[in-house]
Scaffold this motif. Structure first.
Motif, PDB file in Angstrom:
ATOM      1  N   ALA A 187       0.952  -0.849   0.075  1.00 48.27           N
ATOM      2  CA  ALA A 187       0.433   0.006   0.099  1.00 48.27           C
ATOM      3  C   ALA A 187       1.392   1.134   0.138  1.00 48.27           C
ATOM      4  CB  ALA A 187      -0.718  -0.213   1.453  1.00 48.27           C
ATOM      5  N   ASP A 188       2.221   1.758   0.029  1.00 49.99           N
ATOM      6  CA  ASP A 188       2.724   2.056   0.624  1.00 49.99           C
ATOM      7  C   ASP A 188       3.578   2.504  -0.697  1.00 49.99           C
ATOM      8  OD1 ASP A 188       2.597   2.447   3.434  1.00 49.99           O
ATOM      9  OD2 ASP A 188       4.749   1.529   3.601  1.00 49.99           O
ATOM     10  N   SER A 189       3.088   2.390  -1.481  1.00 49.26           N
ATOM     11  CA  SER A 189       3.755   2.156  -2.920  1.00 49.26           C
ATOM     12  C   SER A 189       2.391   3.301  -3.443  1.00 49.26           C
ATOM     13  CB  SER A 189       4.214   1.118  -3.778  1.00 49.26           C
ATOM     14  OG  SER A 189       3.248   0.287  -3.734  1.00 49.26           O
TER      15      SER A 189
ATOM     16  N   LEU B 163      -5.305  -2.151   0.943  1.00 45.60           N
ATOM     17  CA  LEU B 163      -5.736  -0.492  -0.039  1.00 45.60           C
ATOM     18  C   LEU B 163      -6.864  -0.923  -0.876  1.00 45.60           C
ATOM     19  CD1 LEU B 163      -3.795   1.422  -0.971  1.00 45.60           C
ATOM     20  CD2 LEU B 163      -3.611  -0.357  -3.362  1.00 45.60           C
ATOM     21  N   GLY B 164      -7.535   0.425  -0.450  1.00 46.70           N
ATOM     22  CA  GLY B 164      -8.666   0.851  -0.749  1.00 46.70           C
ATOM     23  C   GLY B 164      -8.522   2.188  -1.593  1.00 46.70           C
ATOM     24  N   LYS B 165     -10.064   2.091  -1.878  1.00 49.88           N
ATOM     25  CA  LYS B 165      -9.527   3.851  -2.979  1.00 49.88           C
ATOM     26  C   LYS B 165     -10.975   3.918  -2.777  1.00 49.88           C
ATOM     27  CE  LYS B 165     -10.566   2.083  -7.933  1.00 49.88           C
ATOM     28  NZ  LYS B 165      -9.783   2.710  -8.978  1.00 49.88           N
TER      29      LYS B 165
ATOM     30  N   SER C 193      -4.643   2.825   3.237  1.00 50.62           N
ATOM     31  CA  SER C 193      -4.639   1.776   3.455  1.00 50.62           C
ATOM     32  C   SER C 193      -5.280   2.389   4.895  1.00 50.62           C
ATOM     33  CB  SER C 193      -2.873   1.441   3.915  1.00 50.62           C
ATOM     34  OG  SER C 193      -2.457   2.025   4.622  1.00 50.62           O
ATOM     35  N   VAL C 194      -5.481   1.168   5.880  1.00 52.65           N
ATOM     36  CA  VAL C 194      -5.870   0.873   7.040  1.00 52.65           C
ATOM     37  C   VAL C 194      -4.561   1.469   8.244  1.00 52.65           C
ATOM     38  CG1 VAL C 194      -5.773  -0.668   8.733  1.00 52.65           C
ATOM     39  CG2 VAL C 194      -6.833  -1.439   7.510  1.00 52.65           C
ATOM     40  N   LYS C 195      -3.052   1.810   7.755  1.00 50.80           N
ATOM     41  CA  LYS C 195      -2.556   2.516   8.390  1.00 50.80           C
ATOM     42  C   LYS C 195      -2.577   3.774   8.340  1.00 50.80           C
ATOM     43  CE  LYS C 195       2.585   3.288   8.933  1.00 50.80           C
ATOM     44  NZ  LYS C 195       3.841   2.740   8.049  1.00 50.80           N
TER      45      LYS C 195
END
Length: 261
Positions: free
Chosen positions: A33-35, A121-123, A149-151
Motif C-alpha cells: 500500500a505504501d507504494s 488497500l482501498g480507494k 490503507s488501514v495505516k
C-alpha cells in the motif's frame, strides 16, 4: 507412452497448474500500500472545479466501518447543489457504494459501513453531478482515485456514524483547528521576518557608518547597496502587515465559529 514419459508429463502438468493458479489469484495477493499515493489528512482532492480537503479519516476494524470527512472549499448556490456520490473499492476488486452525507453545503462525510475484513488497500472515487447555470445541462465531475490503507486511515475503535447535529458540532471544531494552524503558520512567519528585519537594521547602520569614510565610486556603490537593502526591508515590513491582516481575519472567523459551538 512409457511410464517415465507419463511421470514427466504429470510433473509438467502440475507445474502449469501451479503457474496458472498464481496468475489468476495475483489480484488477491498482498499489495504494498505504501507504494500508492495515499491521501493524508489535510490533503486535497480536485473534483471538477471544486476542491475537497480531507480533514478527518478513520477505520474501525471491529465494526468494519470507514469514514472520511471533507471540506468542500468551493461554495455554490443552493439551487445548484451538487449530488455527491462515492464508490469504495479494495485492491482485490471488491466494490460497493459509499454513503455520502452533505452535512452543510461545504462539509461532506463519506461512510463505508461494511468494509471487507483484512483489506490492505482501498480507494474511493468522488463524483459530483450538478447543473450548468447557463445551459441547464447536467455536469458530471469525477475525482482521481483516492487511495488509503488501514495505516493511513488510522484505526479508531470508537469510530461510528454520528448524528447530523454531532457532525455539525465537530465540523466547527475542525474549522477552528484549521484556522489555528493558519494563524500559527503566519505568526511563525512574522516572527522570522521580524528577526530578519532586526539584522537588516543593524546591517543598514553598519553601511551608513562605513559610508562616512568613503568617497567617489566606493561611496556610490555603498549608497546603492543601502538603497537596495532598504527596499528589501520595506517590502518585508509590508509582508508582516499583510500577514497580520490575515491573522486578524482568521481570528474573527474563529470567534464566529466559537460563538456557534
Amino acid at each position: 507412452m512409457s511410464k517415465q514419459q507419463r511421470k514427466f508429463l504429470g510433473i509438467v502438468t502440475g507445474l502449469l497448474l501451479i503457474i496458472f493458479f498464481c496468475l489468476t489469484t495475483k489480484s488477491f495477493q498482498g499489495v504494498n500500500a505504501d507504494s500508492y499515493p495515499l491521501l493524508k489528512t489535510y490533503g486535497n482532492v480536485q473534483v471538477g472545479n471544486a476542491n475537497y480537503q480531507l480533514v478527518n479519516q478513520g477505520y474501525n476494524a471491529k465494526t468494519s466501518y470507514l469514514e472520511m470527512r471533507f471540506i468542500r472549499t468551493n461554495d455554490y448556490a443552493e439551487v445548484n447543489r451538487p449530488v455527491v456520490s462515492a464508490i469504495f473499492m479494495t485492491h482485490s476488486g471488491q466494490s460497493q457504494n459509499a454513503k455520502v452525507q452533505l452535512i452543510t453545503n461545504d462539509f461532506i462525510v463519506v461512510q463505508v459501513k461494511t468494509v471487507p475484513k483484512g483489506f490492505e488497500l482501498g480507494k474511493i472515487v468522488i463524483t459530483e453531478k450538478s447543473q450548468d447555470a447557463a445551459s441547464r445541462k447536467n455536469v458530471i465531475s469525477e475525482s482521481d482515485s483516492i487511495y488509503f490503507s488501514v495505516k493511513s486511515l488510522g484505526e479508531k475503535e470508537a469510530l461510528r456514524p454520528l448524528s447530523k447535529e454531532k457532525y455539525m458540532a465537530e465540523n466547527i471544531q475542525t474549522r477552528v483547528r484549521l484556522l489555528d494552524k493558519k494563524i500559527n503558520k503566519l505568526d511563525k512567519a512574522n516572527t522570522n521576518l521580524k528577526e530578519s528585519n532586526k539584522k537588516t537594521q543593524a546591517y543598514l547602520k553598519e553601511l551608513e557608518a562605513e559610508k562616512q569614510y568613503l568617497v567617489g565610486t566606493d561611496r556610490e556603490n555603498t549608497e546603492d547597496k543601502i538603497q537596495s537593502v532598504q527596499t528589501e526591508y520595506e517590502a518585508t515590513v509590508v509582508e508582516i502587515q499583510e500577514n497580520q491582516k490575515e491573522i486578524d481575519a482568521y481570528q474573527m472567523q474563529k470567534e464566529k465559529y466559537q460563538q456557534n459551538e
